[in-house]
Scaffold this active site. Structure first.
Site, PDB file in Angstrom:
ATOM      1  N   HIS A  45      -6.009 -25.423  30.295  1.00 28.10           N
ATOM      2  CA  HIS A  45      -5.842 -26.324  29.138  1.00 28.10           C
ATOM      3  C   HIS A  45      -4.813 -25.691  28.203  1.00 28.10           C
ATOM      4  O   HIS A  45      -5.102 -24.718  27.511  1.00 28.10           O
ATOM      5  CB  HIS A  45      -7.181 -26.503  28.399  1.00 28.10           C
ATOM      6  CG  HIS A  45      -7.091 -27.405  27.196  1.00 28.10           C
ATOM      7  ND1 HIS A  45      -8.007 -28.414  26.972  1.00 28.10           N
ATOM      8  CD2 HIS A  45      -6.224 -27.463  26.164  1.00 28.10           C
ATOM      9  CE1 HIS A  45      -7.690 -29.042  25.845  1.00 28.10           C
ATOM     10  NE2 HIS A  45      -6.610 -28.474  25.330  1.00 28.10           N
ATOM     11  N   HIS A  73      -1.280 -26.455  25.478  1.00 22.08           N
ATOM     12  CA  HIS A  73      -0.316 -27.311  24.773  1.00 22.08           C
ATOM     13  C   HIS A  73       1.028 -26.603  24.741  1.00 22.08           C
ATOM     14  O   HIS A  73       1.143 -25.525  24.146  1.00 22.08           O
ATOM     15  CB  HIS A  73      -0.785 -27.575  23.337  1.00 22.08           C
ATOM     16  CG  HIS A  73      -2.095 -28.289  23.274  1.00 22.08           C
ATOM     17  ND1 HIS A  73      -2.202 -29.661  23.248  1.00 22.08           N
ATOM     18  CD2 HIS A  73      -3.362 -27.811  23.280  1.00 22.08           C
ATOM     19  CE1 HIS A  73      -3.478 -30.007  23.217  1.00 22.08           C
ATOM     20  NE2 HIS A  73      -4.207 -28.899  23.239  1.00 22.08           N
ATOM     21  N   LYS A 103      -6.336 -36.963  31.040  1.00 20.18           N
ATOM     22  CA  LYS A 103      -6.977 -36.452  29.831  1.00 20.18           C
ATOM     23  C   LYS A 103      -7.583 -37.584  29.006  1.00 20.18           C
ATOM     24  O   LYS A 103      -6.902 -38.559  28.688  1.00 20.18           O
ATOM     25  CB  LYS A 103      -5.933 -35.709  28.999  1.00 20.18           C
ATOM     26  CG  LYS A 103      -6.399 -35.277  27.630  1.00 20.18           C
ATOM     27  CD  LYS A 103      -7.337 -34.099  27.716  1.00 20.18           C
ATOM     28  CE  LYS A 103      -7.963 -33.805  26.363  1.00 20.18           C
ATOM     29  NZ  LYS A 103      -7.891 -32.416  25.989  1.00 20.18           N
ATOM     30  N   HIS A 134     -12.808 -27.018  26.412  1.00 14.54           N
ATOM     31  CA  HIS A 134     -13.041 -26.182  25.239  1.00 14.54           C
ATOM     32  C   HIS A 134     -14.443 -26.385  24.644  1.00 14.54           C
ATOM     33  O   HIS A 134     -14.592 -26.803  23.505  1.00 14.54           O
ATOM     34  CB  HIS A 134     -11.956 -26.372  24.174  1.00 14.54           C
ATOM     35  CG  HIS A 134     -11.518 -27.789  23.899  1.00 14.54           C
ATOM     36  ND1 HIS A 134     -12.395 -28.800  23.642  1.00 14.54           N
ATOM     37  CD2 HIS A 134     -10.288 -28.333  23.844  1.00 14.54           C
ATOM     38  CE1 HIS A 134     -11.704 -29.912  23.437  1.00 14.54           C
ATOM     39  NE2 HIS A 134     -10.431 -29.651  23.556  1.00 14.54           N
ATOM     40  N   ASP A 185      -6.412 -23.548  25.461  1.00 15.64           N
ATOM     41  CA  ASP A 185      -6.146 -24.506  24.386  1.00 15.64           C
ATOM     42  C   ASP A 185      -5.176 -23.893  23.369  1.00 15.64           C
ATOM     43  O   ASP A 185      -5.248 -24.200  22.172  1.00 15.64           O
ATOM     44  CB  ASP A 185      -7.448 -24.948  23.704  1.00 15.64           C
ATOM     45  CG  ASP A 185      -7.257 -26.202  22.853  1.00 15.64           C
ATOM     46  OD1 ASP A 185      -6.203 -26.847  22.976  1.00 15.64           O
ATOM     47  OD2 ASP A 185      -8.158 -26.504  22.059  1.00 15.64           O
TER      48      ASP A 185
HETATM   49  C1  NCD Z   1      -4.897 -29.384  19.773  1.00 12.72           C
HETATM   50  C2  NCD Z   1      -3.452 -29.664  19.382  1.00 12.72           C
HETATM   51  O1  NCD Z   1      -2.997 -29.135  18.377  1.00 12.72           O
HETATM   52  O2  NCD Z   1      -2.768 -30.396  20.114  1.00 12.72           O
HETATM   53  N1  NCD Z   1      -5.560 -28.784  18.648  1.00 12.72           N
HETATM   54  C3  NCD Z   1      -6.662 -28.011  18.691  1.00 12.72           C
HETATM   55  O3  NCD Z   1      -7.180 -27.657  17.630  1.00 12.72           O
HETATM   56  N2  NCD Z   1      -7.181 -27.607  19.824  1.00 12.72           N
HETATM   57  C4  NCD Z   1      -5.550 -30.626  20.242  1.00 12.72           C
HETATM   58  C5  NCD Z   1      -6.850 -30.390  20.936  1.00 12.72           C
HETATM   59  O4  NCD Z   1      -6.899 -29.855  22.033  1.00 12.72           O
HETATM   60  O5  NCD Z   1      -7.889 -30.768  20.383  1.00 12.72           O
HETATM   61 ZN    ZN Z   2      -6.191 -28.809  23.392  1.00  9.08          ZN
END
Ligand code: NCD
Ligand code: ZN
Length: 346
Positions: free
Chosen positions: A14, A16, A100, A175, A248
């Site tokens: 996971h 970003h 997702k 998460h 995450d």
């Molecule tokens: C994530 C993001 O910033 O894209 N933020 C987070 O707090 N984890 C989005 C997510 O996974 O919830």
């Molecule tokens: Zn995330």
């Protein structure tokens, strides 16, 4: 004296990576240690159709450092308008690895998420039929549910009914942050997995709120009480194949975090493996790090364990991580565990 452990190259289930200048800045921090990652589709606009995923994958590949051995595993963002045939073709061709699900309004860039689960039932049925896994952001979004109870409420009112309705659907609880999440995942069958982040193994809600608001510890789902953190550590270090790493890592520029309405997300890509070695050693379970970070995820996704290796070395002096990283658009803060870490990763 230094101690070393050598692991297969880990995966991040996971992640970003964002886009543009941010993508270029953060990607090398992941490719340095990880061989694969599930790439979150919550861009603006989101990655909804196969064509979007294809174009995003090309932008990631174009941003890769020359020596990287990294494969981005793409996902589609489920909306009430998702075309099941487009999704199925993307999965069959290997373009996407999962889909997702964001409940609308649950987190950063989730406005296009699902409001009415009946409207995506035919898509979920299709996914069950073709074996495409569903990554779930497991929080309800109703105003009347306390933010600290949103994961537990989601499990009871959305996830469990959904899994009972479509038992063949492969689901990843992403998460997880509560003992409720741990218990539910543990009791699930072979079609259920759960990812745990690095930061939720380290912080509880006091870290965010005691002694002044610490925006760099604010993420979603929000960190819970210490007893929940302890349940997460127990699950991650147990060797149970249902639990695997999904960092995450979610970078936001400092001026977006340090604001009257700060963004959610912790940026852990640069130091995750060092922090995990610390957490697992602290729990007396360094030998389980391999299962959590390298083996359980591939097993769930039906993929081979990576063949390369990553070596973790315990030094006599604390490892120095950058606290800030420059991007062309501003600074980015690296997650600070609040304690010295002696494990380096190479
Ligand atoms: C994530 C993001 O910033 O894209 N933020 C987070 O707090 N984890 C989005 C997510 O996974 O919830
Ligand atoms: Zn995330």
């Amino acid at each position: 004296m230094s101690t070393t452990i050598t692991l297969p190259r880990p995966d991040d289930w996971h992640l970003h990576l964002r886009d543009g200048a941010m993508l270029n800045t953060v990607l090398p921090h992941t490719t340095r240690h990880f061989d694969r990652a599930i790439i979150m589709p919550n861009l603006v606009p989101p990655v909804v159709r196969a064509d979007d995923a294809c174009a995003y994958r090309d932008r990631i590949l174009a941003a890769m450092p020359a020596d990287a051995t990294f494969t981005p595993l793409m996902t589609l963002y489920l909306t009430e308008d998702t075309d099941p045939e487009d999704l199925a073709a993307a999965y069959a061709s290997g373009l996407i690895t999962a889909v997702k699900l964001y409940p609308a309004g649950a987190t950063t860039n989730s406005a296009s998420g699902v409001r009415n689960f009946e409207k995506v039932r035919h898509v979920l049925d299709k996914m069950a039929e073709i074996g495409c896994p569903l990554c779930v952001h497991g929080e309800v979004t109703h105003d009347d549910i306390d933010i600290f109870d949103r994961e537990a409420a989601f499990i009871e009112t959305v996830l469990d009914p959904l899994r009972r309705a479509i038992p063949e659907l492969r689901v990843i609880m992403e998460h997880i942050t509560t003992k409720n999440g741990v218990d539910y995942a543990r009791a699930g069958g072979d079609n259920l997995g759960a990812t745990i982040t690095t930061h939720h193994l380290i912080i509880n809600r006091n870290h965010i709120l005691v002694g002044g608001i610490k925006p760099h510890y604010y993420c979603l789902p929000v960190a819970k009480r210490e007893e929940h953190r302890q349940a997460l550590v127990k699950a991650a270090t147990s060797g149970d194949a249902r639990f695997f790493l999904g960092t995450d890592s979610a970078p936001h520029l400092d001026h977006h975090k340090e604001s009257a309405c700060g963004c959610a997300g912790c940026f852990t890509a640069p130091n995750t493996m060092s922090l995990l070695a610390h957490v697992f050693e602290d729990a007396g379970a360094l030998d389980q790090l391999r299962a959590f970070a390298c083996e359980n995820g591939p097993a769930f996704y039906g993929l081979p364990v990576n063949t390369g290796t990553l070596t973790l070395t315990k030094q006599d002096t604390p490892v120095k991580f950058p606290s800030k990283i420059e991007t062309p658009e501003g600074q980015l803060t690296v997650f600070d565990p609040g304690f010295d870490v002696f494990w380096s990763a190479e």
